[in-house]
Write a protein that holds these residues in place. Structure first.
Motif, PDB file in Angstrom:
ATOM      1  N   UNK A  69       0.824  -1.288  -0.133  1.00  0.00           N
ATOM      2  CA  UNK A  69      -0.033  -0.024   0.230  1.00  0.00           C
ATOM      3  C   UNK A  69       0.996   1.315  -0.055  1.00  0.00           C
ATOM      4  N   UNK A  70       0.592   2.317  -0.184  1.00  0.00           N
ATOM      5  CA  UNK A  70       1.063   3.561  -0.339  1.00  0.00           C
ATOM      6  C   UNK A  70       0.675   4.365   1.152  1.00  0.00           C
ATOM      7  N   UNK A 112      -2.774  -2.112  -2.319  1.00  0.00           N
ATOM      8  CA  UNK A 112      -2.374  -1.556  -3.696  1.00  0.00           C
ATOM      9  C   UNK A 112      -1.314  -2.459  -4.388  1.00  0.00           C
ATOM     10  N   UNK A 113      -1.630  -3.074  -5.430  1.00  0.00           N
ATOM     11  CA  UNK A 113      -0.629  -3.747  -6.209  1.00  0.00           C
ATOM     12  C   UNK A 113       0.439  -2.854  -6.707  1.00  0.00           C
ATOM     13  N   UNK A 169      -1.643 -11.976  -9.147  1.00  0.00           N
ATOM     14  CA  UNK A 169      -2.563 -10.872  -9.396  1.00  0.00           C
ATOM     15  C   UNK A 169      -3.926 -11.560  -9.851  1.00  0.00           C
ATOM     16  N   UNK A 170      -3.648 -12.858 -10.362  1.00  0.00           N
ATOM     17  CA  UNK A 170      -4.933 -13.436 -11.126  1.00  0.00           C
ATOM     18  C   UNK A 170      -4.805 -14.973 -10.996  1.00  0.00           C
ATOM     19  N   UNK A 215      -5.635 -12.097  -5.711  1.00  0.00           N
ATOM     20  CA  UNK A 215      -4.460 -11.978  -4.887  1.00  0.00           C
ATOM     21  C   UNK A 215      -4.294 -13.246  -4.176  1.00  0.00           C
ATOM     22  N   UNK A 216      -2.958 -13.765  -3.771  1.00  0.00           N
ATOM     23  CA  UNK A 216      -2.940 -14.924  -3.089  1.00  0.00           C
ATOM     24  C   UNK A 216      -2.269 -14.356  -1.867  1.00  0.00           C
ATOM     25  N   UNK A 217      -1.060 -14.065  -1.709  1.00  0.00           N
ATOM     26  CA  UNK A 217      -0.175 -13.465  -0.381  1.00  0.00           C
ATOM     27  C   UNK A 217       0.155 -14.709   0.426  1.00  0.00           C
TER      28      UNK A 217
END
Length: 494
Positions: A245-246, A265-266, A425-426, A441-443
């Protein structure tokens, strides 16, 4: 006969030109910034931590105290912090957090900067210290402690005057972080009533002081700097959830950033993983009229938090006696038992596994077999970094009995090697060629509990359709959840 000097020279030369037969392994892929810190990685692996909301509200049947409560009402005659911690340990929890001070301003330790504390209560004739008993119990059980110190204080008259109140807050922060041993998480939030006085919190000063006193601590707030709020209190993250994230786009207490907090946020430049906070009851404090959530509700929360790249912070409030209510203890045992039942068996471990490609070729150390070992962070499948590859996939194929009857499961687990960054992302999941689940997402962990119920098939393929750089998958699991009963019945895929 050879002269001695020639023999000596030949020996030296032969020693210098020994050819090693040891094969060199291919290097790991470059990390994808930003990356988690060591303490953030340890935090993420906890998966579930526990909150204890306790204070004067426990005795007034309220959620937000007024700040005018008489300390005489605080008298938990049976308080046993060891029972709190045992309850947490039995639930598989390794970090517990206590509300050292809530919005009412009442302090659970004998602060030198206010009389509105346990020191003027009848509990233990004013000599008690809940924070001390809490951290002592945690240490004795071998788990970590965290603290919440509410920025909003409805009791202290300095609140509303920036300099005096920030000095007061920092003084109490120093008391807690200097006198109670190692604290692993400190909790800040921006909660306050609509009629509260205007107040500027010196968050930058607070965060700097925290790190000066305890460098390894994780700081939680809407804006981190180590852990972010997920943006709601239902225990659910977004179906898309980035740990990145920012931070420059975040501000503590702002309602306009809730959706951004939920998804991340990617393109984020900061690693700031989300924490999902929710209570086992309807309220955060104990109320005699309330009961714990059903097991099915807690499992839904687990899938929507831990199963979406988050950590779950589950609040379990002690009652007015000073104990975790037996109904809550029982429900937590059920919850832990259910999680163990679901995930203790991984059907994929009995299967063949192959992939579209692998970095360094066979034997290079990055093969698909890594997703079935016990290391969910630092061993992983890495495909070949080749722009000509249209997609990356990894496939699990049953053999023996599983090849004939097919694998029977209703939960699919995927984990990324987040120590090298979050990438996927997918993705899509196919069983015997039929798509059974899709996701973004996975993470650290993604859990797909199949909406169609149990599936039965011989071949499971996970396709990574889009990623930032090459995907790095550290673990895969096929599990059966006996508590999941969707309207659609199980299906056999042929």
């Amino acid at each position: 006969m050879w002269p001695l000097w020639i023999l000596t020279t030949l020996c030296l030369l032969s020693n210098n030109f020994v050819v090693s037969t040891r094969e060199l392994l291919p290097t790991p892929p470059l990390p994808l910034l930003p990356l988690p810190s060591f303490s953030q990685l340890k935090w993420q692996q906890r998966e579930i931590i526990m909150f204890f909301h306790f204070g004067v509200n426990t005795f007034t049947d309220s959620e937000w105290g007024t700040g005018h409560e008489n300390p005489a009402i605080f008298d938990p005659v049976g308080l046993d912090a060891n029972q709190w911690v045992r309850t947490a340990v039995d639930a598989g929890v390794s970090l517990v957090i206590l509300t050292a001070k809530h919005h009412d301003g009442f302090c659970l330790w004998p602060s030198k900067y206010t009389r509105h504390s346990v020191s003027t209560s009848p509990w233990k004739n004013g000599t008690g210290d809940v924070v001390q008993e809490f951290v002592t119990a945690a240490k004795a059980a071998g788990i970590d402690a965290g603290l919440y110190l509410s920025p909003w204080d409805r009791h202290d008259r300095r609140y509303g005057r920036d300099l005096p109140y920030n000095e007061y807050y920092l003084a109490q922060l120093q008391e807690l972080l200097k006198n109670y041993g190692s604290i692993r998480e400190i909790w800040f939030d921006g909660a306050k009533g609509s009629n509260a006085p205007n107040m500027s919190y010196y968050f930058t000063d607070w965060f700097a002081m925290v790190k000066a006193l305890q460098a390894s601590i994780n700081i939680f707030s809407d804006a981190g700097p180590d852990v972010r709020w997920v943006g709601g209190e239902t225990g659910s993250a977004g179906s898309t959830c980035w740990s990145t994230i920012n931070r420059t786009s975040l501000s503590i207490g702002s309602a306009t950033i809730v959706d951004y907090l939920n998804t991340g946020d990617p393109k984020g430049t900061d690693w700031l993983p989300p924490e999902c906070d929710v209570s086992i009851r309807a309220g955060w404090f104990w109320h005699k009229s309330q009961s714990p959530k059903k097991l099915s509700e807690l499992l839904e929360i687990y899938y929507s938090s831990v199963g979406r790249n988050c950590l779950l912070l589950l609040n379990v409030p002690p009652n007015s006696t000073g104990l975790i209510s037996e109904t809550d203890v029982h429900r937590l045992r059920e919850f832990r038992s259910a999680i163990d039942t679901i995930f203790s068996t991984n059907l994929a471990e009995k299967c063949f596994i192959k992939a579209s490609s692998q970095r360094g070729g066979k034997g290079g150390g990055f093969g698909p077999e890594n997703v079935l070992d016990g290391d969910h962070l630092w061993t992983y499948w890495a495909p070949r970094d080749d722009e000509n590859l249209e997609e990356h996939w990894i496939e699990i194929r049953g053999f023996g009995t599983e090849a004939g009857e097919g694998l029977k499961f209703n939960v699919i687990r995927i984990q990324e090697a987040i120590g090298l960054g979050q990438r996927i992302k997918r993705h899509e999941i196919y069983v015997n060629g039929k798509c059974v689940a899709k996701g973004t997402t996975v993470g650290y962990k993604r859990l797909h509990r199949l909406e169609g119920g149990m599936v039965q098939g011989q071949v499971v393929r996970i396709r990574v359709r889009e990623s930032k750089g090459v995907p790095l998958i550290s673990s895969i699991g096929l599990h059966f959840d006996p508590f999941w009963h969707p309207k659609l019945k199980g299906q056999q895929l042929t």
